[in-house]
Design a protein around this motif. Structure first.
Motif, mmCIF file in Angstrom:
data_model
loop_
_atom_site.group_PDB
_atom_site.id
_atom_site.type_symbol
_atom_site.label_atom_id
_atom_site.label_comp_id
_atom_site.label_asym_id
_atom_site.label_seq_id
_atom_site.Cartn_x
_atom_site.Cartn_y
_atom_site.Cartn_z
ATOM 1 N N UNK A 78 0.884 -1.256 0.069
ATOM 2 C CA UNK A 78 -0.162 -0.086 0.238
ATOM 3 C C UNK A 78 0.819 1.186 -0.003
ATOM 4 N N UNK A 79 1.283 1.660 -0.991
ATOM 5 C CA UNK A 79 2.367 2.648 -1.213
ATOM 6 C C UNK A 79 1.774 3.937 -0.445
ATOM 7 N N UNK A 80 0.606 4.366 -0.526
ATOM 8 C CA UNK A 80 0.345 5.756 -0.135
ATOM 9 C C UNK A 80 -0.236 5.810 1.424
ATOM 10 N N UNK A 81 -0.403 4.495 1.916
ATOM 11 C CA UNK A 81 -0.929 4.459 3.182
ATOM 12 C C UNK A 81 0.033 5.415 4.266
ATOM 13 N N UNK A 82 -0.836 6.372 4.903
ATOM 14 C CA UNK A 82 -0.211 7.083 5.953
ATOM 15 C C UNK A 82 0.124 6.414 7.092
ATOM 16 N N UNK A 83 1.288 6.510 7.749
ATOM 17 C CA UNK A 83 1.712 5.634 8.957
ATOM 18 C C UNK A 83 2.009 6.597 10.183
ATOM 19 N N UNK A 84 1.401 6.290 11.040
ATOM 20 C CA UNK A 84 1.684 6.782 12.180
ATOM 21 C C UNK A 84 2.346 5.821 13.279
ATOM 22 N N UNK A 85 3.628 6.270 13.941
ATOM 23 C CA UNK A 85 4.260 5.323 14.624
ATOM 24 C C UNK A 85 4.049 5.859 16.075
ATOM 25 N N UNK A 86 3.658 4.851 16.947
ATOM 26 C CA UNK A 86 3.547 4.693 18.254
ATOM 27 C C UNK A 86 4.342 3.887 19.109
ATOM 28 N N UNK A 87 4.965 4.619 20.035
ATOM 29 C CA UNK A 87 6.221 3.829 20.837
ATOM 30 C C UNK A 87 6.062 4.414 22.165
ATOM 31 N N UNK A 88 6.784 3.362 22.955
ATOM 32 C CA UNK A 88 6.975 3.768 24.498
ATOM 33 C C UNK A 88 7.883 4.792 24.761
ATOM 34 N N UNK A 104 4.627 9.202 8.686
ATOM 35 C CA UNK A 104 4.029 10.357 8.620
ATOM 36 C C UNK A 104 3.770 11.098 9.857
ATOM 37 N N UNK A 105 3.816 10.336 10.921
ATOM 38 C CA UNK A 105 3.664 10.860 12.204
ATOM 39 C C UNK A 105 4.368 10.107 13.213
ATOM 40 N N UNK A 106 4.495 10.618 14.618
ATOM 41 C CA UNK A 106 5.193 10.086 15.705
ATOM 42 C C UNK A 106 4.497 10.486 16.859
ATOM 43 N N UNK A 107 4.199 9.406 17.505
ATOM 44 C CA UNK A 107 3.362 9.603 19.007
ATOM 45 C C UNK A 107 4.195 8.747 20.058
ATOM 46 N N UNK A 108 4.208 9.073 21.070
ATOM 47 C CA UNK A 108 4.776 8.201 22.479
ATOM 48 C C UNK A 108 3.129 7.703 22.935
ATOM 49 N N UNK A 109 3.271 6.574 23.363
ATOM 50 C CA UNK A 109 2.098 5.744 23.953
ATOM 51 C C UNK A 109 1.281 6.449 25.154
ATOM 52 N N UNK A 117 -6.061 11.748 17.898
ATOM 53 C CA UNK A 117 -7.099 12.325 17.045
ATOM 54 C C UNK A 117 -6.538 13.196 16.092
ATOM 55 N N UNK A 118 -5.876 14.201 16.535
ATOM 56 C CA UNK A 118 -5.032 15.303 15.691
ATOM 57 C C UNK A 118 -4.118 14.747 14.871
ATOM 58 N N UNK A 119 -3.274 13.914 15.382
ATOM 59 C CA UNK A 119 -2.322 13.429 14.390
ATOM 60 C C UNK A 119 -2.822 12.404 13.422
ATOM 61 N N UNK A 120 -3.968 11.611 13.597
ATOM 62 C CA UNK A 120 -4.774 10.853 12.425
ATOM 63 C C UNK A 120 -5.345 11.824 11.347
ATOM 64 N N UNK A 121 -6.008 13.029 11.935
ATOM 65 C CA UNK A 121 -6.664 13.791 11.070
ATOM 66 C C UNK A 121 -5.617 14.595 10.145
ATOM 67 N N UNK A 122 -4.464 14.871 10.746
ATOM 68 C CA UNK A 122 -3.580 15.655 9.844
ATOM 69 C C UNK A 122 -2.971 14.686 8.942
ATOM 70 N N UNK A 123 -2.719 13.281 9.065
ATOM 71 C CA UNK A 123 -2.067 12.624 8.128
ATOM 72 C C UNK A 123 -2.965 11.740 7.292
ATOM 73 N N UNK A 131 4.184 16.834 16.539
ATOM 74 C CA UNK A 131 4.021 17.780 17.559
ATOM 75 C C UNK A 131 5.224 18.338 17.942
ATOM 76 N N UNK A 132 5.140 19.198 18.905
ATOM 77 C CA UNK A 132 6.345 20.081 19.495
ATOM 78 C C UNK A 132 7.662 19.399 19.839
ATOM 79 N N UNK A 133 7.502 18.350 20.174
ATOM 80 C CA UNK A 133 8.524 17.551 20.851
ATOM 81 C C UNK A 133 9.189 16.729 19.642
#
Length: 212
Positions: A78-88, A104-109, A117-123, A131-133
């Motif tokens: 799926x070449x175009x699927x946006x990917x949000x990385x979630x990590x501890x 496309x995005x990175x969030x800590x868990x 929701x904001x990250x998913x909506x953006x990507x 995010x700022x960090x």
């Protein structure tokens, strides 16, 4: 009138976390977890079988495997699927590496529901969300990145434990691993960081703020 939700593939090897996130997004007006996978192989199968998937939430560490290295493989299905990385781990340790790998995005868990929701909506349309960090991490990290950004979460855990003076036996006991397995991880860590012994490892950890 019912608004259809964007279907998400969640890839994480922790069943409880997958279940919790699925329940959390069940309350969302825009997103839902449609498919789940615990391995890269399962994720590839889901992408192949369900081309309608609109987003992917991907953990970095999947049974000791660094999923960032597998993003090119996932993109084959799926070449175009946006990917949000979630990590501890917080963004200052892995965000830059995640974006370079194609996320496309990175969030800590421990991120809040609103931030998710904001990250998913953006990507969802293929954009990048910072995010700022994460923005600070990507701005401050050299283009080539730090060697420890190539470590899996398990390897980074062991690196920190060694730097904090834990023995191989203590680490193995805490992580339910054999001493031989921990020793193998240590060897792999030294190779990835281009180090030769524990003294150099401890110095590296102190330099990069990876020890307490």
């Amino acid at each position: 009138m019912t608004t259809s939700k964007y279907p998400i593939l969640q890839v994480d090897d922790h069943t409880i976390f997958r279940s919790g996130l699925s329940k959390l997004l069940a309350e969302s007006e825009c997103f839902m977890i449609q498919a789940e996978a615990a391995t890269i192989e399962q994720a590839c199968a889901c992408l192949q079988q369900q081309p309608e998937l609109a987003l992917m939430i991907l953990d970095i560490n999947l049974a000791g495997q660094n999923s960032l290295d597998q993003i090119p493989l996932l993109r084959q299905f799926h070449a175009d699927i946006p990917i949000l990385i979630m990590s501890m781990y917080p963004p200052d340790q892995f965000a830059a590496a995640a974006y370079r790998a194609g996320a496309n995005a990175y969030l800590s868990k421990d991120a809040c529901h609103e931030e998710l929701q904001l990250a998913l909506s953006s990507i969802v349309t293929g954009g990048i969300w910072l995010n700022p960090s994460a923005r600070l991490a990507t701005d401050d990290t050299p283009n080539q990145g730090y060697p420890h950004e190539r470590l899996s979460e398990r390897e980074l855990d062991i690196l920190k434990s060694l730097a904090n003076g834990e023995s191989l036996t203590d680490i193995g006991s805490r992580m339910f691993l054999s001493v031989k397995t921990v020793s193998t991880y240590r060897t792999r860590i030294l190779e990835k960081l281009n180090l030769t012994n524990n003294a150099e490892l401890i110095k590296y950890a102190l330099t990069h703020g990876l020890s307490v």
